[in-house]
Enzyme design. Structure first.
Site, mmCIF file in Angstrom:
data_model
loop_
_atom_site.group_PDB
_atom_site.id
_atom_site.type_symbol
_atom_site.label_atom_id
_atom_site.label_comp_id
_atom_site.label_asym_id
_atom_site.label_seq_id
_atom_site.Cartn_x
_atom_site.Cartn_y
_atom_site.Cartn_z
ATOM 1 N N GLN A 39 29.753 -67.296 73.901
ATOM 2 C CA GLN A 39 30.534 -66.542 72.921
ATOM 3 C C GLN A 39 31.305 -67.515 72.033
ATOM 4 O OE1 GLN A 39 32.955 -64.327 75.701
ATOM 5 N NE2 GLN A 39 31.844 -62.447 75.220
ATOM 6 N N CYS A 79 38.603 -64.527 78.507
ATOM 7 C CA CYS A 79 39.994 -64.153 78.252
ATOM 8 C C CYS A 79 40.958 -64.467 79.407
ATOM 9 C CB CYS A 79 40.133 -62.706 77.773
ATOM 10 S SG CYS A 79 38.925 -61.569 78.378
ATOM 11 N N ASP A 115 34.199 -67.434 71.155
ATOM 12 C CA ASP A 115 35.354 -66.635 71.554
ATOM 13 C C ASP A 115 36.667 -67.229 71.061
ATOM 14 O OD1 ASP A 115 36.395 -64.461 72.762
ATOM 15 O OD2 ASP A 115 35.879 -65.032 74.817
ATOM 16 N N ARG A 135 26.470 -62.795 82.829
ATOM 17 C CA ARG A 135 26.568 -61.393 83.229
ATOM 18 C C ARG A 135 25.213 -60.954 83.757
ATOM 19 N NH1 ARG A 135 29.884 -59.228 77.901
ATOM 20 N NH2 ARG A 135 31.585 -60.712 78.125
ATOM 21 N N LYS A 172 37.857 -51.424 69.707
ATOM 22 C CA LYS A 172 37.191 -52.560 69.074
ATOM 23 C C LYS A 172 36.788 -52.227 67.647
ATOM 24 C CE LYS A 172 33.527 -52.573 71.854
ATOM 25 N NZ LYS A 172 32.250 -53.108 72.325
ATOM 26 N N HIS A 188 41.191 -60.149 70.926
ATOM 27 C CA HIS A 188 39.952 -60.836 71.321
ATOM 28 C C HIS A 188 39.066 -60.793 70.088
ATOM 29 C CE1 HIS A 188 40.526 -59.771 75.758
ATOM 30 N NE2 HIS A 188 41.406 -59.013 75.132
#
Length: 647
Positions: free
Chosen positions: A386, A339, A388, A368, A474, A520
Site C-alpha cells: 500500500q 495503521c 499508505d 491478507r 471512506k 487513512h
RNA sequence: GCCGUUGUAGCUCAGUGGUAGAGCACUUCCUUGGUAAGGAAGAGGUCGUGAGUUCAAUUCUCACCAACGGCUCCA
C-alpha cells in the site's frame, strides 16, 4: 374525447387523444422511427410503447442507441432466453433476469439438468427461432394473490420469494409467446427486434446474493438488433483481451506468479520493479511537498496490536494464521494493515497541538488471506504494497487535510490520464449498524466530513451505503479495467476510532490532553492494483517518464556497435534509460521487436549517423523524426518528460 | 469458500488408449543487412499432481492443485 398534451424533448407540444400509446406517437412522428423505437419515457418513467397515456406528459422515445433502449432490449432478451430455456429444459425454476452493462443474465435452478457451455449453441438457435415469431410483450397487472397462485401452480419458489416483498396492486406480469414472467417491465414491442444472440458465460450465483442460500446457475448473454453489431462487439472483446494486464505483464516482463511461491503472491521482474520504484518516487516527491514524513515498520506485529485495533476480531479468522514463537509462546501476525504500527510510532513521544498535522507515510507491504476464488492477476492478491499514510490531526484540521489528500489523488490521476473515475462515498449500512465500531456521534462527524469535502471538490460522485470500513467511512476512487470491471484505487478514510483504541493524545493550547483524528489514505491504493489498471489504460504504452525502457539503439550492423555504445554512455549520463540491440539481425527485424516491446524511441545508428554524430529517431507506432544530434535527442526526452509531469 | 470451464515446450496452441507435434522464442553457424519477421542446423516436455480402470493412460474415471469467468468477500 378529451385530448392530452405531449411535450417532446425539444420542447414542442403536441395534442393527442387521451389513451394514445407511445407507439402511436412514434408513428405520428415518422413510420421509420416507429419501426426502430423500443421504449418510451413518460414523465420520467420508462414505459412500454403499448401503454396508453391518459394524462399530459413529458415524453421521450428510446431507440437502440439510447442507454434506456439497450437496457429495455436486453431485459426483453432475458425473457426470450428464459422462454427458450424453458422450452429446452421443462420444469426449470427461474430466479431473476435483469439487464446489465453489456447484455443480461438469468439466474436459473436447472434442477437435475446439466447445463454447460456446450449447450449454448442450441439455446441461441432456439432464441432466434422464437424471436422470429415476432411475439408481442404483453403487460398485465395482476393481484398478489393471483400471482402467487400462478407460481405456486408452476412450482417456482424463487418467484414466490420475490412476490413476498412486492406490494399488492403494483404487480405486473409480462407474456410473450408461451412464456409469462413476473416483471415490472418495461419491454420492447415484440421479439422480432432481436436479431443476434450470443450466450457468453455461465457462473454460480447465490440466490439473492446470500452465501447461505442455494446457488443458482447464472447464464450470461448479449443480444443485438443487427448481426453486424454482434460481430463488432466480439471484435471489441478481443481487443479488450489484448489490454489485459495479465497478458501485458507477461509480454513486457513486468511481473510473474509461481505456484511454488504461492497463489496471489506476485513476483516483480526487473522491469516491473523499475517501473514500480519510479511510481513510488513520483508519489513520495509529491507527498514531501505536502509535508509527509516517511516511516518504516516491519512485516509482522504482535497479535495484541491487532486485537487493540479491532482488526483481529473482524478479520482474524480469515487471515494468515498467527506465527508462534518457540520459547515464549507469543503470537505474531503477518501485517494486514499499517495503521496500528503508525499509531505506535505516533505514541513514541508526546505531541503538542502545534505539531499537528503529523503525516506518516510508508510503502507498507501487507498480507491478507483473500479467498482463493477472488484472486485475480495483480488486482487482487494476498501480498501487496500500500502507498499508505496516516495523518494525525486536530478535529478542526480534518476538512483541510481531507481536501489536500483529494488534491494528491487528483494530481496523480491527472498526470496518468485517469479521467474516467468515480468518487464513491462509502457510508454505513442504513439498517445494520452492528458491523461497525465506534460511537454514532463520531460516525456522523466523519460521514459529514467526507460528504462536505467531496461536494466542495465537485467530484463525479456516487454514494454507497454499507460500503464503509468497520472503523470509519471512506471516499474511494473507482477506475475501470479493460473489461469494464470497476476497481478501487485511491482511498481516503476518516477515523475517530483508532485514536481512541490506541489512546492517542496531543496536548492542546489549554494544556490538556486531546484526542487527534486519523485519516487513512492511499492514492494508488496498492502498487499492484494500480500498476495493473495503469497497464490496461495505457495498453502497455507507458508515459515516457515512467516506462522501464525509454529507447533502444539499433546499430545497422556490427560496424556501428562501438558508436552505439558511445551514444549509450552519453544518454546514461543524462539518466536516460535504454539498451542496445546488438544482435546480428537486420534493422527491419530489430524495429519489429522494439515495436512489439512498445519501446517509445528507436535510435538507428549507421554510417551517416556515425559520421555526423546523430541518431535517426523512430517513434513507437512508426513516426520517423529523422536524424538528430544526440544532444537534441536528450533535449527531446527531457522536454517530453517535463511536459508529462507538468500539471 | 461456492458454481462452471480449462491445464500438452519459455509463449500461443494442435493431437492421440500403444510414453508427443507446429509456429514464435532459445542455442550454434552462415549472413553485415537502413525503418514491423534474412537463411540453416540444433536443443528443449514425467502432456498440472496423485490414485483408479486397462496388457498398456498424456488420452477414460476420481481426488487434489492451479489458472480463467462469475457469486460471496475485500481492513
Amino acid at each position: 374525447m378529451s385530448e392530452i398534451k405531449i411535450t417532446l424533448p425539444d420542447g414542442s407540444i403536441r395534442q393527442y387523444p387521451k389513451g394514445t400509446t407511445g407507439m402511436q406517437i412514434a408513428q405520428s412522428i415518422s413510420e421509420g422511427l416507429a419501426r426502430v423505437v423500443l421504449a418510451a419515457k413518460v414523465n420520467g418513467e420508462v414505459w412500454d410503447l403499448s401503454r396508453e397515456i391518459h394524462h399530459d406528459a413529458d415524453f421521450q422515445l428510446f431507440k437502440w442507441d439510447d442507454k434506456e433502449g439497450k437496457s429495455t432490449f436486453w431485459h426483453s432478451s432475458a425473457h426470450l432466453m428464459a422462454e427458450a430455456l424453458e422450452a429446452i429444459y421443462p420444469g426449470i425454476k427461474l430466479g431473476i433476469g435483469p439487464p446489465i452493462e453489456n447484455g443480461f443474465y438469468y439466474d436459473i435452478d436447472f434442477g437435475l439438468y446439466n447445463f454447460s457451455t456446450d449447450d449454448f449453441d442450441k439455446v441461441e438457435k432456439k432464441m432466434i427461432e422464437l424471436a422470429k415469431t415476432n411475439s408481442e410483450y404483453i403487460r398485465k397487472p395482476i393481484s398478489k394473490k393471483e400471482a402467487i397462485a400462478y407460481f405456486t401452480e408452476k412450482q417456482d419458489p424463487y418467484k414466490i420469494d420475490l412476490l413476498k416483498d412486492l406490494e399488492d396492486g403494483k404487480i405486473t406480469f409480462y407474456t410473450q409467446g408461451n412464456f409469462t414472467d413476473l416483471c415490472k417491465g418495461p419491454h420492447i414491442p415484440h421479439t422480432g427486434h432481436i436479431k443476434a444472440v450470443k450466450l457468453t458465460a455461465t457462473a454460480g450465483a447465490y440466490w439473492r446474493g446470500d452465501e447461505k442460500q442455494k446457488q443458482l446457475t447464472r447464464v450470461y448473454a448479449i443480444t443485438f438488433p443487427k448481426k453486424s453489431e454482434l460481430d463488432e462487439y466480439l471484435v471489441l472483446l478481443e481487443e479488450a483481451k489484448k489490454r489485459d494486464h495479465r497478458k501485458l505483464g507477461k509480454e513486457l516482463e513486468l511481473f510473474t506468479f509461481s505456484n511454488k511461491v504461492g497463489q496471489g503472491l506476485p513476483l516483480w521482474l526487473p522491469k516491473g520493479a523499475d517501473l514500480r520504484g519510479r511510481l513510488q518516487n513520483f508519489l513520495m516527491q509529491k507527498q514531501k511537498e505536502f509535508g509527509y514524513e516517511q516511516v518504516i515498520s516491519p512485516h509482522i506485529g504482535h497479535k495484541q496490536l491487532y486485537i487493540t485495533s479491532g482488526h483481529y476480531e473482524k478479520y482474524g479468522a480469515d487471515s494468515f494464521q498467527p506465527i508462534h514463537t518457540p520459547a515464549e509462546g507469543e503470537e505474531f501476525l503477518l501485517k494486514p494493515m499499517n495503521c496500528p504500527h503508525h499509531c505506535e510510532i505516533y505514541k513514541s513521544k508526546p505531541h503538542s497541538y502545534k505539531e499537528l498535522p503529523i503525516r506518516y507515510a510508508e510503502f507498507g507491504t501487507v498480507y491478507r488471506y483473500e479467498q482463493s476464488g477472488e484472486l485475480h492477476g495483480l488486482t487482487r492478491v494476498r501480498g501487496f504494497t500500500q502507498d499508505d499514510a496516516h495523518i494525525f490531526c486536530r478535529p478542526d484540521q480534518v476538512r483541510e487535510e481531507f481536501n489536500n489528500v483529494i488534491d494528491i489523488v487528483l494530481y496523480i490521476f491527472k498526470t496518468l490520464k485517469f479521467d474516467n473515475f468515480i468518487a464513491q462515498v462509502s457510508l454505513r449500512d442504513k439498517s445494520d449498524r452492528s458491523k461497525y465500531i465506534g460511537s454514532a456521534e463520531n460516525w456522523e462527524r466523519a460521514e459529514n466530513d467526507i460528504i462536505e469535502a467531496t461536494k466542495a471538490k465537485g467530484l463525479p460522485t456516487v454514494v454507497e451505503y454499507g460500503e464503509a470500513a468497520f472503523y470509519g467511512p471512506k471516499l474511494d476512487f473507482m477506475v475501470k479495467d479493460a473489461l469494464g470491471r470497476s476497481w478501487q484505487l485511491g482511498t481516503i478514510q476518516v477515523d475517530y476510532n483508532l485514536p481512541e483504541r490506541f489512546e492517542l493524545e496531543y496536548i492542546g493550547s489549554d494544556n490538556k490532553a486531546h484526542r487527534p483524528v486519523m485519516l487513512h489514505r492511499a492514492p494508488f491504493g496498492s502498487m499492484e492494483r494500480f500498476v495493473a489498471v495503469l497497464l490496461e489504460h495505457t495498453a502497455g504504452r507507458f508515459p515516457l517518464w515512467l516506462t522501464p525502457e525509454q529507447y533502444i539503439l539499433l546499430p545497422i550492423s556490427d560496424k556501428f556497435q562501438e558508436y552505439s555504445e558511445k551514444v549509450f554512455h552519453i544518454l546514461k549520463k543524462y539518466d536516460i534509460r535504454g539498451s542496445i540491440d546488438a544482435r546480428s539481425e537486420k534493422t527491419g527485424r530489430k524495429i519489429r521487436d522494439a515495436e512489439v516491446q512498445k519501446i517509445p524511441f528507436m535510435l538507428i545508428a549507421g554510417e551517416k549517423e556515425m559520421a555526423e554524430g546523430t541518431v535517426s529517431v523512430r517513434q513507437h507506432g512508426g513516426e520517423d523524426l529523422g536524424a538528430m544530434k544526440v544532444e537534441d535527442f536528450v533535449q527531446l526526452i527531457q522536454k517530453t518528460v517535463i511536459k508529462e509531469l507538468q500539471n
